[in-house]
Design a protein around this motif. Structure first.
Motif, PDB file in Angstrom:
ATOM      1  N   ILE A 482      57.989 -17.174  73.942  1.00 20.39           N
ATOM      2  CA  ILE A 482      58.401 -15.772  73.953  1.00 20.39           C
ATOM      3  C   ILE A 482      58.231 -15.173  72.560  1.00 20.39           C
ATOM      4  O   ILE A 482      58.660 -15.754  71.569  1.00 20.39           O
ATOM      5  N   TYR A 483      57.600 -13.990  72.516  1.00 15.44           N
ATOM      6  CA  TYR A 483      57.361 -13.305  71.239  1.00 15.44           C
ATOM      7  C   TYR A 483      58.081 -11.966  71.167  1.00 15.44           C
ATOM      8  O   TYR A 483      58.753 -11.668  70.196  1.00 15.44           O
ATOM      9  N   ARG A 484      57.889 -11.146  72.201  1.00 13.48           N
ATOM     10  CA  ARG A 484      58.338  -9.755  72.119  1.00 13.48           C
ATOM     11  C   ARG A 484      59.827  -9.643  72.432  1.00 13.48           C
ATOM     12  O   ARG A 484      60.237  -9.511  73.566  1.00 13.48           O
ATOM     13  N   GLN A 485      60.657  -9.689  71.413  1.00 12.64           N
ATOM     14  CA  GLN A 485      62.079  -9.409  71.553  1.00 12.64           C
ATOM     15  C   GLN A 485      62.669  -9.146  70.174  1.00 12.64           C
ATOM     16  O   GLN A 485      62.258  -9.731  69.182  1.00 12.64           O
ATOM     17  N   SER A 486      63.630  -8.226  70.137  1.00 12.15           N
ATOM     18  CA  SER A 486      64.314  -7.963  68.872  1.00 12.15           C
ATOM     19  C   SER A 486      65.688  -8.617  68.921  1.00 12.15           C
ATOM     20  O   SER A 486      66.178  -8.998  69.978  1.00 12.15           O
ATOM     21  N   ASP A 487      66.321  -8.707  67.773  1.00 13.02           N
ATOM     22  CA  ASP A 487      67.583  -9.434  67.678  1.00 13.02           C
ATOM     23  C   ASP A 487      68.673  -8.845  68.567  1.00 13.02           C
ATOM     24  O   ASP A 487      69.507  -9.570  69.101  1.00 13.02           O
ATOM     25  N   ASP A 488      68.672  -7.507  68.708  1.00 12.72           N
ATOM     26  CA  ASP A 488      69.730  -6.880  69.499  1.00 12.72           C
ATOM     27  C   ASP A 488      69.276  -6.535  70.913  1.00 12.72           C
ATOM     28  O   ASP A 488      69.931  -5.784  71.620  1.00 12.72           O
ATOM     29  N   SER A 489      68.133  -7.070  71.340  1.00 11.66           N
ATOM     30  CA  SER A 489      67.630  -6.822  72.692  1.00 11.66           C
ATOM     31  C   SER A 489      67.884  -8.046  73.562  1.00 11.66           C
ATOM     32  O   SER A 489      67.634  -9.176  73.161  1.00 11.66           O
ATOM     33  N   LEU A 490      68.379  -7.790  74.770  1.00  6.80           N
ATOM     34  CA  LEU A 490      68.688  -8.897  75.674  1.00  6.80           C
ATOM     35  C   LEU A 490      67.833  -8.903  76.942  1.00  6.80           C
ATOM     36  O   LEU A 490      67.903  -9.850  77.717  1.00  6.80           O
ATOM     37  N   ILE A 491      67.039  -7.864  77.183  1.00  4.13           N
ATOM     38  CA  ILE A 491      66.307  -7.793  78.446  1.00  4.13           C
ATOM     39  C   ILE A 491      65.388  -8.998  78.615  1.00  4.13           C
ATOM     40  O   ILE A 491      65.437  -9.699  79.629  1.00  4.13           O
ATOM     41  N   ILE A 506      76.032 -11.872  79.058  1.00  3.02           N
ATOM     42  CA  ILE A 506      76.727 -10.621  79.353  1.00  3.02           C
ATOM     43  C   ILE A 506      77.428 -10.174  78.081  1.00  3.02           C
ATOM     44  O   ILE A 506      78.481 -10.704  77.700  1.00  3.02           O
ATOM     45  N   ASN A 507      76.823  -9.239  77.387  1.00  2.00           N
ATOM     46  CA  ASN A 507      77.359  -8.772  76.110  1.00  2.00           C
ATOM     47  C   ASN A 507      77.224  -7.260  76.068  1.00  2.00           C
ATOM     48  O   ASN A 507      76.175  -6.719  75.730  1.00  2.00           O
ATOM     49  N   ASN A 508      78.281  -6.578  76.436  1.00  2.00           N
ATOM     50  CA  ASN A 508      78.207  -5.124  76.550  1.00  2.00           C
ATOM     51  C   ASN A 508      78.157  -4.410  75.204  1.00  2.00           C
ATOM     52  O   ASN A 508      78.169  -3.181  75.135  1.00  2.00           O
ATOM     53  N   SER A 509      78.093  -5.183  74.125  1.00  2.00           N
ATOM     54  CA  SER A 509      77.866  -4.564  72.815  1.00  2.00           C
ATOM     55  C   SER A 509      76.376  -4.518  72.498  1.00  2.00           C
ATOM     56  O   SER A 509      75.971  -3.976  71.470  1.00  2.00           O
ATOM     57  N   SER A 510      75.537  -5.097  73.397  1.00  2.00           N
ATOM     58  CA  SER A 510      74.086  -5.026  73.194  1.00  2.00           C
ATOM     59  C   SER A 510      73.614  -3.607  73.463  1.00  2.00           C
ATOM     60  O   SER A 510      74.347  -2.783  74.020  1.00  2.00           O
ATOM     61  N   LYS A 511      72.377  -3.335  73.114  1.00  2.00           N
ATOM     62  CA  LYS A 511      71.873  -1.965  73.283  1.00  2.00           C
ATOM     63  C   LYS A 511      71.132  -1.769  74.591  1.00  2.00           C
ATOM     64  O   LYS A 511      70.851  -0.637  74.986  1.00  2.00           O
ATOM     65  N   ASP A 512      70.808  -2.874  75.309  1.00  2.00           N
ATOM     66  CA  ASP A 512      69.917  -2.683  76.451  1.00  2.00           C
ATOM     67  C   ASP A 512      70.237  -3.529  77.688  1.00  2.00           C
ATOM     68  O   ASP A 512      69.489  -3.496  78.666  1.00  2.00           O
ATOM     69  N   PHE A 513      71.350  -4.278  77.685  1.00  2.00           N
ATOM     70  CA  PHE A 513      71.688  -5.068  78.875  1.00  2.00           C
ATOM     71  C   PHE A 513      73.201  -5.024  79.077  1.00  2.00           C
ATOM     72  O   PHE A 513      73.958  -5.499  78.238  1.00  2.00           O
ATOM     73  N   PHE A 514      73.619  -4.414  80.205  1.00  2.00           N
ATOM     74  CA  PHE A 514      75.046  -4.193  80.441  1.00  2.00           C
ATOM     75  C   PHE A 514      75.444  -4.689  81.830  1.00  2.00           C
ATOM     76  O   PHE A 514      74.635  -4.654  82.769  1.00  2.00           O
ATOM     77  N   LYS A 702      63.701  -0.145  78.794  1.00  2.00           N
ATOM     78  CA  LYS A 702      64.670   0.159  77.736  1.00  2.00           C
ATOM     79  C   LYS A 702      66.089  -0.327  78.030  1.00  2.00           C
ATOM     80  O   LYS A 702      66.847  -0.585  77.097  1.00  2.00           O
ATOM     81  N   MET A 703      66.439  -0.426  79.312  1.00  2.00           N
ATOM     82  CA  MET A 703      67.832  -0.772  79.599  1.00  2.00           C
ATOM     83  C   MET A 703      67.986  -1.309  81.017  1.00  2.00           C
ATOM     84  O   MET A 703      67.335  -0.824  81.947  1.00  2.00           O
ATOM     85  N   VAL A 704      68.860  -2.313  81.134  1.00  2.00           N
ATOM     86  CA  VAL A 704      69.266  -2.848  82.437  1.00  2.00           C
ATOM     87  C   VAL A 704      70.774  -2.705  82.560  1.00  2.00           C
ATOM     88  O   VAL A 704      71.517  -3.059  81.633  1.00  2.00           O
ATOM     89  N   VAL A 705      71.221  -2.174  83.697  1.00  2.00           N
ATOM     90  CA  VAL A 705      72.649  -2.120  83.987  1.00  2.00           C
ATOM     91  C   VAL A 705      72.863  -2.764  85.355  1.00  2.00           C
ATOM     92  O   VAL A 705      72.252  -2.341  86.342  1.00  2.00           O
ATOM     93  N   ILE A 706      73.719  -3.788  85.403  1.00  2.00           N
ATOM     94  CA  ILE A 706      74.051  -4.443  86.666  1.00  2.00           C
ATOM     95  C   ILE A 706      75.497  -4.093  86.993  1.00  2.00           C
ATOM     96  O   ILE A 706      76.382  -4.200  86.137  1.00  2.00           O
ATOM     97  N   VAL A 707      75.725  -3.660  88.242  1.00  2.00           N
ATOM     98  CA  VAL A 707      77.063  -3.251  88.665  1.00  2.00           C
ATOM     99  C   VAL A 707      77.478  -4.112  89.861  1.00  2.00           C
ATOM    100  O   VAL A 707      76.733  -4.216  90.840  1.00  2.00           O
ATOM    101  N   GLY A 708      78.662  -4.738  89.755  1.00  2.00           N
ATOM    102  CA  GLY A 708      79.123  -5.569  90.865  1.00  2.00           C
ATOM    103  C   GLY A 708      79.969  -6.713  90.361  1.00  2.00           C
ATOM    104  O   GLY A 708      80.662  -6.603  89.348  1.00  2.00           O
ATOM    105  N   GLU A 709      79.893  -7.821  91.086  1.00  2.00           N
ATOM    106  CA  GLU A 709      80.676  -8.995  90.709  1.00  2.00           C
ATOM    107  C   GLU A 709      79.772 -10.061  90.105  1.00  2.00           C
ATOM    108  O   GLU A 709      78.701 -10.356  90.630  1.00  2.00           O
TER     109      GLU A 709
END
Length: 745
Positions: A482-491, A506-514, A702-709
């Motif tokens: 894996i190459y393309r990722q930044s330190d604060d990106s979780l996607i 699961i880190n809701n302080s990230s900028k792109d994965f909630f 740019k962003m993923v949001v998962i809602v549920g259990e």
């Protein structure tokens, strides 16, 4: 009770089932009528059978259960009917001239002696005969549609059936309604069976058994992606539909299969020690793909081209360092007739393509960049700085006389003028499209296939990428680093964790994965609607239309059907200024986000390319756009697609569209969206799988949001179940490769 008069105006109409509220001029009094009409044409004279009812909201109405289109008798009525636009080429002036000349005999003249119309001013003999033919055709259509509606066939489907059979519609359906299963897309066995039962066709007739087997085969192919079925399994599924008695059942099945084989609808053959039943067209598709790939693969250059210097120069100019597996991918692509590059997000597939393109250019070779969807081709073009097209657009849908010879302009008789073809997102290419692409490739062309083998297979039949890789015939490079990722990106990080069977971070302080924990389905649904309409636009600065909901299921509180209704209500609510159209259970409004749900090679589109207007044909499964215009009177709709194409949908084609505020994860393949919202809900284990959630997450830019259990998310990540598709491409490719090597050795 019966009432008769001309249709004055339409108040409401559902184009799918024909339910219409309209005003009838009954003895010079406007009467509101409700019921089902095949077509709602102002000026048409209707004889309605029904009763008066008092609607609490709308007052006194005439509710009719049956009707006839009857020709008006008064001169004013005749003139109005002709001027209504029902008969092409006859407007108000021509209608008046015809009635002035022939008076009460007008309809008899048009039907029995149309040549006499040439006596009327501005009507040539050719036009006169055309008016006569159109008039007769109109009567036949009306009769056929009313006949079919008596069997609860929708208006749109009735017109579709008439388009196939024409004036023979009633005779064919009365004689053998099971032909509908074979000849008309969208007509299933149950509909044909209902008609046959009312007509009195025997339960064990050959027509019925044949149709039942075909229905089971079509379901297995179209719904689950198979290209063949084991005979025993197929007949078990057919029996569940047919429910025949034990006695004589086997001979009925044998006779039906023999008939299907004789007319070349299916091929019966042995495979892996079992008899299998293969739809002939899919055997042809897979055989063509296998033969062409094996043939192209033999074109591997004997003397390998050394591209180490070119790779090094590319690295220096772009300030990167390729991993060994990436270099291998580049070398395999340059030195193979056919090659596959596969890997997950962030493994450098796009950078590899850019390097390959550079080497191709240095070799002064022509190349084409292709992808299966408009979104994927746009992304490919943006990433490489080169022109990229959809496969369909590159093939060019044939029209006119060419369409009678081939579906596409480019085919085995008119191949692409290119040296190299690179296809991205190949995991979603089905075998039918791959067949058309392979036929258009020149004999000495290099084919480079790029995709992610761990994503869902194509929605349509076939398992192309997986079969090619497993055949062992084609050079395959697996990218794992894996190459393309930044330190604060979780996607990308989370996508790979999911793919390896591990829970995402699961880190809701990230900028792109909630992840938002919700347990009740209505809470999940309400949160998704609020995110799309208020929270995420405020947080990201994006419009609601740039936020895409991807759901695993169609039905249920958090299925796409219900989510689309809720999102439409919030994003594009009803307004007196917005035209809308009811099609089945769906309300379409001007401004709605919609998706084409099937390939339609005949729809005409226009597109501005600079100051030049392009025109072409073909709108394809997965194309997304917005409704620009709805014509309530005709039921026509104009859709502006994301790539700039503008398409006019006749009312018979509108049912091919669906709302697209929320789409299934399967339908999202090959696309990328700025923001993706995914409901994590409970459901069938066969559907809620690891590669489903992996595919959904990898659609986000740019962003993923998962809602549920989280427990539901964990079940999906842990569920490595994959549906086994019955396909022949792998074996056919191995066989073709062996034959070609024997031929050339």
């Amino acid at each position: 009770m019966q009432i008769e008069g001309p249709l004055e105006g339409v108040i409401f109409r559902n184009e799918q089932n024909g339910y219409t509220v309209f005003v009838l001029d009954y003895n010079s009094t406007p009467v509101t009528c409700v019921g089902k009409l095949a077509r709602a044409n102002e000026g048409e004279n209707l004889l309605l059978e029904g009763e008066w009812v008092n609607n609490a909201k709308y007052g006194n109405q005439f509710a009719f259960s049956s009707y006839e289109v009857v020709l008006p008798k008064s001169l004013a009525g005749i003139e109005r009917y002709l001027a209504s636009g029902l008969i092409k080429g006859v407007g108000p002036v021509t209608a008046k001239n015809i009635v002035d000349r022939f008076k009460e005999d007008t309809f008899d003249i048009i039907e029995m002696s149309p040549a006499s119309l040439a006596e009327v001013k501005n009507i040539s003999m050719k036009k006169a005969l055309e008016i006569g033919e159109k008039f007769k055709e109109l009567k036949k259509l009306q009769n056929a549609v009313m006949f079919l509606q008596s069997y609860n066939i929708t208006t749109n489907m009735a017109i579709k059936i008439y388009d196939v059979y024409g004036s023979k519609t009633i005779d064919i359906v009365k004689n053998n309604p099971y032909r509908l299963v074979e000849d008309v897309d969208g007509i299933g066995f149950l509909t044909a069976d209902r008609i046959a039962k009312s007509i009195g066709i025997p339960f064990d007739s050959e027509f019925r058994v044949r149709a039942g087997i075909l229905h089971a085969l079509n379901q297995a192919v179209e719904k689950t992606g198979n290209t063949y079925m084991p005979k025993t399994l197929l007949l078990n599924q057919a029996e569940a539909i047919l429910e025949l008695s034990q006695e004589g059942r086997e001979s009925l099945y044998d006779d039906a299969l023999s008939g299907l084989t004789l007319d070349k609808t299916v091929i019966i053959m042995w495979h892996d020690g079992h008899e299998i039943v293969v739809p002939s067209k899919y055997y042809f598709y897979e055989s063509t793909v296998a033969q062409k790939l094996a043939l192209l693969n033999t074109a591997t250059i004997t003397k390998k081209q050394d591209v180490d210097d070119e790779i090094k120069n590319f690295e220096e100019r772009n300030h990167i360092v390729f991993h060994d597996e990436q270099k291998e991918a580049i070398k395999n692509a340059i030195n193979s007739g056919v090659s596959v590059i596969t890997g997950g997000p962030g493994t450098g597939k796009t950078t590899i393509i850019k390097c390959i393109i550079e080497i191709i250019k240095q070799n002064k070779q022509m190349f084409m960049l292709l992808a299966p969807t408009g979104r994927a081709s746009k992304r490919m073009g943006d990433a490489t700085g080169e022109e990229a097209k959809t496969i369909h657009r590159a093939l060019e849908v044939a029209s006119g006389d060419l369409a009678t010879i081939s579906r596409f302009v480019y085919n085995e008789n008119n191949t692409f003028k290119t040296d190299v073809v690179i296809v991205d997102e190949v995991s979603m290419v089905d075998v039918a499209l791959m067949n058309h692409l392979c036929k258009a490739l020149p004999r000495d062309c290099k084919l480079i296939l790029v995709g992610d083998k761990d994503q869902l297979p194509s929605v349509a039949p076939g398992n192309v990428l997986d079969d090619i890789i497993k055949s062992g015939i084609i050079k395959v490079t697996m990218l794992t680093k894996i190459y393309r990722q930044s330190d604060d990106s979780l996607i990308i990080t989370n996508a790979h964790l999911i793919n390896s069977g591990k829970m995402p971070l699961i880190n809701n302080s990230s900028k792109d994965f909630f992840f938002e924990e919700k347990s009740e389905l209505n809470e999940i649904k309400n949160s998704i609607v609020d995110m799309v309409t208020r929270r995420l636009p405020k947080f990201t600065g994006l419009e609601s239309g740039q936020i895409q909901v991807l759901a695993p299921l169609k039905a249920g509180v958090c299925g796409i059907d219900n989510l689309n209704k809720c999102l439409q209500e919030s994003i594009n609510p009803p307004s007196i200024k917005k035209m809308e159209l009811v099609v089945g259970n769906t309300i379409f409004r001007v401004g709605d986000k919609v998706m084409q749900t099937t390939n339609n090679y005949n729809l005409v589109w226009k597109k501005m390319n600079g100051f030049v207007e392009e025109e072409g044909e073909g709108v394809f499964n997965g194309d997304i756009g917005n409704i620009e215009l709805i014509d309530f009177q005709t039921g026509e709709m104009v859709v502006d697609f994301e790539d700039g194409r503008r398409c006019l949908y006749p009312r018979t084609e509108v049912s091919q569209l669906s709302l697209a505020y929320a789409i299934t994860i399967h339908k999202s393949q090959g696309s990328e969206f700025d923001v993706v919202i995914i409901p994590a809900i409970a459901g069938p284990a066969m559907i809620l799988t690891r590669n489903l959630i992996y595919t959904a997450v990898t659609r986000a830019k740019k962003m993923v949001v998962i809602v549920g259990e989280q427990k539901n998310l964990k079940r999906m990540v842990s569920n490595n179940y994959t549906v086994q598709r019955f396909t022949l491409l792998k074996e056919l490719l191995i066989t073709s490769d062996k034959k070609i090597k024997e031929l050339f050795d």
